[in-house]
Design a protein around this motif. Sequence first.
Motif, short mmCIF file in Angstrom:
data_model
loop_
_atom_site.label_atom_id
_atom_site.label_comp_id
_atom_site.label_asym_id
_atom_site.label_seq_id
_atom_site.Cartn_x
_atom_site.Cartn_y
_atom_site.Cartn_z
N LEU A 1 0.95 -1.23 0.23
CA LEU A 1 -0.07 -0.10 0.04
C LEU A 1 0.62 1.04 -0.05
O LEU A 1 1.44 1.03 0.79
CB LEU A 1 -1.30 -0.21 1.23
N ILE A 2 0.66 2.22 -0.53
CA ILE A 2 1.47 3.38 -1.11
C ILE A 2 0.90 4.85 -1.35
O ILE A 2 -0.26 3.99 -2.11
CB ILE A 2 2.29 2.86 -1.88
N LYS A 3 0.97 5.60 -0.72
CA LYS A 3 -0.75 6.46 -0.45
C LYS A 3 0.61 7.31 0.04
O LYS A 3 1.18 8.39 1.44
CB LYS A 3 -1.27 6.28 0.29
N ASN A 4 0.20 8.59 -0.94
CA ASN A 4 0.41 9.92 -1.32
C ASN A 4 -0.30 11.26 0.25
O ASN A 4 -1.61 11.05 -1.12
CB ASN A 4 1.26 10.75 -2.28
N TYR A 5 0.07 12.32 1.12
CA TYR A 5 -1.82 13.47 1.54
C TYR A 5 -0.96 14.30 1.19
O TYR A 5 -0.98 14.75 2.05
CB TYR A 5 -1.76 12.50 2.73
#
Length: 119
Positions: free
Chosen positions: A113-117
């Motif tokens: 899981l890779i997420k940018n915020y």
Amino acid sequence: MYHINLKNLEFYAYHGYYQEENLIGNTFLVDIMVAIPAGVYENENLSSTINYEIIYEIVKTQMQNPQKLLETVLQNIEKQLLILSDQLQKVEIHLTKKQLPIDGFIGQAMVSLIKNYEK
């Protein structure tokens, strides 16, 4: 941006879609990285960063909670991290299952899981 990483965390857990996986269990490896803006860190002030001990406890708790899909484990870890800090700019989690219930399969399976915020 600061990256806080924990690598090769090893857990024996009971995640898996098939009933035998829930009974026998498996060895899992977790790599996790969280990123915070460099501007929020205050010199030698632990409360201005994300404590990796707390990250470890979040991962450990979720690894002890059996799920059918590894994606669910990753989502639950991410949810807890977002509660922990509103400063997160990025989360990257890799969850590796060391043995697969597939006849003749040699190797490992990983879900990430890779997420940018970034705001």
